[in-house]
Design a protein around this motif. Sequence first.
Motif, PDB file in Angstrom:
ATOM      1  N   ALA A  21       0.813  -1.214   0.000  1.00 19.64           N
ATOM      2  CA  ALA A  21       0.000   0.000   0.000  1.00 19.64           C
ATOM      3  C   ALA A  21       0.845   1.262   0.000  1.00 19.64           C
ATOM      4  CB  ALA A  21      -0.928   0.015   1.219  1.00 19.64           C
ATOM      5  N   ALA A  22       2.149   1.107   0.173  1.00 19.40           N
ATOM      6  CA  ALA A  22       3.049   2.264   0.227  1.00 19.40           C
ATOM      7  C   ALA A  22       3.938   2.288  -1.014  1.00 19.40           C
ATOM      8  CB  ALA A  22       3.924   2.197   1.469  1.00 19.40           C
ATOM      9  N   PRO A  23       4.318   3.468  -1.466  1.00 14.50           N
ATOM     10  CA  PRO A  23       5.231   3.547  -2.606  1.00 14.50           C
ATOM     11  C   PRO A  23       6.595   2.964  -2.253  1.00 14.50           C
ATOM     12  CG  PRO A  23       4.964   5.705  -1.579  1.00 14.50           C
ATOM     13  CD  PRO A  23       3.964   4.799  -0.927  1.00 14.50           C
ATOM     14  N   ALA A  24       7.344   2.587  -3.273  1.00  9.43           N
ATOM     15  CA  ALA A  24       8.619   1.904  -3.045  1.00  9.43           C
ATOM     16  C   ALA A  24       9.567   2.722  -2.181  1.00  9.43           C
ATOM     17  CB  ALA A  24       9.277   1.571  -4.387  1.00  9.43           C
ATOM     18  N   ARG A  28       8.973   4.575   0.157  1.00 11.53           N
ATOM     19  CA  ARG A  28       8.563   4.536   1.557  1.00 11.53           C
ATOM     20  C   ARG A  28       8.750   3.148   2.153  1.00 11.53           C
ATOM     21  NH1 ARG A  28       7.967   4.564   6.156  1.00 11.53           N
ATOM     22  NH2 ARG A  28       6.290   5.342   7.464  1.00 11.53           N
ATOM     23  N   ARG A  29       8.317   2.122   1.450  1.00 15.42           N
ATOM     24  CA  ARG A  29       8.374   0.791   2.046  1.00 15.42           C
ATOM     25  C   ARG A  29       9.792   0.264   2.154  1.00 15.42           C
ATOM     26  NH1 ARG A  29       5.767  -0.371  -2.991  1.00 15.42           N
ATOM     27  NH2 ARG A  29       7.025  -1.669  -4.409  1.00 15.42           N
ATOM     28  N   TYR A  30      10.715   0.765   1.329  1.00 12.12           N
ATOM     29  CA  TYR A  30      12.094   0.288   1.412  1.00 12.12           C
ATOM     30  C   TYR A  30      12.806   0.767   2.671  1.00 12.12           C
ATOM     31  CZ  TYR A  30      11.885  -1.679  -3.283  1.00 12.12           C
ATOM     32  OH  TYR A  30      11.563  -2.451  -4.369  1.00 12.12           O
ATOM     33  N   THR A  31      12.170   1.616   3.472  1.00 12.83           N
ATOM     34  CA  THR A  31      12.755   1.965   4.769  1.00 12.83           C
ATOM     35  C   THR A  31      12.661   0.809   5.748  1.00 12.83           C
ATOM     36  OG1 THR A  31      10.693   2.847   5.715  1.00 12.83           O
ATOM     37  CG2 THR A  31      12.074   4.384   4.449  1.00 12.83           C
ATOM     38  N   LYS A  32      11.754  -0.131   5.515  1.00 11.87           N
ATOM     39  CA  LYS A  32      11.527  -1.221   6.465  1.00 11.87           C
ATOM     40  C   LYS A  32      11.621  -2.605   5.828  1.00 11.87           C
ATOM     41  CE  LYS A  32      10.501   1.457  10.003  1.00 11.87           C
ATOM     42  NZ  LYS A  32      11.076   2.677   9.390  1.00 11.87           N
ATOM     43  N   THR A  33      11.910  -2.696   4.548  1.00 11.85           N
ATOM     44  CA  THR A  33      11.898  -3.988   3.875  1.00 11.85           C
ATOM     45  C   THR A  33      13.294  -4.417   3.466  1.00 11.85           C
ATOM     46  OG1 THR A  33      11.453  -2.918   1.734  1.00 11.85           O
ATOM     47  CG2 THR A  33       9.557  -3.702   3.010  1.00 11.85           C
ATOM     48  N   HIS A  34      13.406  -5.721   3.266  1.00 11.89           N
ATOM     49  CA  HIS A  34      14.686  -6.318   2.884  1.00 11.89           C
ATOM     50  C   HIS A  34      14.957  -6.091   1.402  1.00 11.89           C
ATOM     51  CE1 HIS A  34      17.989  -9.152   2.831  1.00 11.89           C
ATOM     52  NE2 HIS A  34      17.425  -9.775   1.810  1.00 11.89           N
ATOM     53  N   TRP A  35      16.214  -5.788   1.105  1.00  9.60           N
ATOM     54  CA  TRP A  35      16.631  -5.641  -0.283  1.00  9.60           C
ATOM     55  C   TRP A  35      17.748  -6.639  -0.597  1.00  9.60           C
ATOM     56  CZ3 TRP A  35      14.986  -3.654  -4.662  1.00  9.60           C
ATOM     57  CH2 TRP A  35      15.874  -3.617  -5.740  1.00  9.60           C
ATOM     58  N   PRO A  36      17.687  -7.367  -1.747  1.00 10.23           N
ATOM     59  CA  PRO A  36      16.627  -7.323  -2.757  1.00 10.23           C
ATOM     60  C   PRO A  36      15.423  -8.151  -2.327  1.00 10.23           C
ATOM     61  CG  PRO A  36      18.298  -8.882  -3.426  1.00 10.23           C
ATOM     62  CD  PRO A  36      18.805  -8.243  -2.157  1.00 10.23           C
ATOM     63  N   PRO A  37      14.245  -7.842  -2.858  1.00 13.92           N
ATOM     64  CA  PRO A  37      13.045  -8.615  -2.516  1.00 13.92           C
ATOM     65  C   PRO A  37      13.034  -9.957  -3.227  1.00 13.92           C
ATOM     66  CG  PRO A  37      12.512  -6.962  -4.160  1.00 13.92           C
ATOM     67  CD  PRO A  37      13.953  -6.737  -3.787  1.00 13.92           C
ATOM     68  N   GLU A  38      12.173 -10.835  -2.745  1.00 12.87           N
ATOM     69  CA  GLU A  38      11.873 -12.057  -3.492  1.00 12.87           C
ATOM     70  C   GLU A  38      10.895 -11.694  -4.619  1.00 12.87           C
ATOM     71  OE1 GLU A  38      13.284 -14.958  -2.968  1.00 12.87           O
ATOM     72  OE2 GLU A  38      14.433 -14.205  -1.240  1.00 12.87           O
ATOM     73  N   GLY A  96      -0.832   5.634   2.689  1.00 21.91           N
ATOM     74  CA  GLY A  96       0.516   5.519   2.142  1.00 21.91           C
ATOM     75  C   GLY A  96       1.517   4.938   3.115  1.00 21.91           C
ATOM     76  N   THR A  97       1.046   4.541   4.310  1.00 24.17           N
ATOM     77  CA  THR A  97       1.928   3.909   5.273  1.00 24.17           C
ATOM     78  C   THR A  97       1.485   2.471   5.476  1.00 24.17           C
ATOM     79  OG1 THR A  97       0.599   4.617   7.171  1.00 24.17           O
ATOM     80  CG2 THR A  97       2.331   6.104   6.442  1.00 24.17           C
ATOM     81  N   PHE A  98       2.166   1.786   6.362  1.00 25.92           N
ATOM     82  CA  PHE A  98       1.877   0.378   6.584  1.00 25.92           C
ATOM     83  C   PHE A  98       1.899   0.118   8.084  1.00 25.92           C
ATOM     84  CE2 PHE A  98       6.074   1.235   4.799  1.00 25.92           C
ATOM     85  CZ  PHE A  98       6.879   1.084   5.918  1.00 25.92           C
TER      86      PHE A  98
END
Length: 319
Positions: A201-204, A206-216, A272-274
């Motif tokens: 639900a959030a733009p990339a 924004r969500r990349y502040t809390k998500t693992h990179w690279p994604p599956e 726009g947040t999660f």
Amino acid sequence: MPEHCGYVLADQVEVGVLVDIAEFNFEVGGLVGGIWGPRRDYDFARLVEAMDDDWPAVLVLCEGAFYEHNGSAGAFGAATAMREAGGRPYVPLLGTLTGDRGPMAPVVFVDPQVITVHNWYSGREPDHFSHRTNLMVASLAGSSEKWRLVAAHWDVNDELARLRDARNLRPYARPDVPCAVVGDFNSHPSGPHWRVDNFDAAPAWRRYTKTHWPPEFREDGTPVDERATDALDFLLGRWHEPTGARRGGAGFHCAAEHFKDYTPTVNGGTPGTFGPMTLDRVLVNDGFKDGLTGYRVHLPQDPENPPSDHRRITVTLDI
């Protein structure tokens, strides 16, 4: 049973009392106009509201925006506002953010009638080591038994920066000196209790502040975003589903997990947040683990108009 540590004089404090330690991420420190405002005026009414006439012996306040400026007027103003509202005679200890990340460093407010501070390492000392940033060496007043507290506010954007901060905390997992790490970790550990929903639900950006990179990736090429958990897992251990417990880790324990309280510490998100998210935590080493006697997430009195974007948390330790 140990006595709960309230308003007591130094010569009345004995080893074995219950001490409340709280953390509150106070949005931009109450700075009127926000972080881009004039940097002059503060409104501490919401800080007092969040405390709700419940005054811990130690308060770690995150986002002390420009509190060091103008002779530390912000830090002393916050201490004064709490005291005038019936709180403790707090002394503020101003910290820093690792990596030169700006002016919203944590501030530790200590009641000197209860806690004796032997050392405070803000990060500005001429003999500074990075692992000492925001380290307080303390004891109960009248006691010679020292313990440690580290105020943490990890990077909001960069998981690699958070992992560096986690690695700096590794020495404090040694159990011979009790230690608590208190703050906003801006991340989550692995495990089913700390899942974060609605990343899509959030733009990339924004969500990349809390998500693992690279994604599956799914077969059709759609990315599957997952929590970035390495930093906290380094300290706590990675969740092992077959045994329903953590394995590995430097030797810290999460107070919320200890009490099986998975209440979010961030108030309801905006579009726009999660969420939900539990970013604020208290971690303890083995030296303090058996002393954990309580944990609480303080819910706002008015959920539609909370005093900050984060909720206050409090642990009670038998020291």
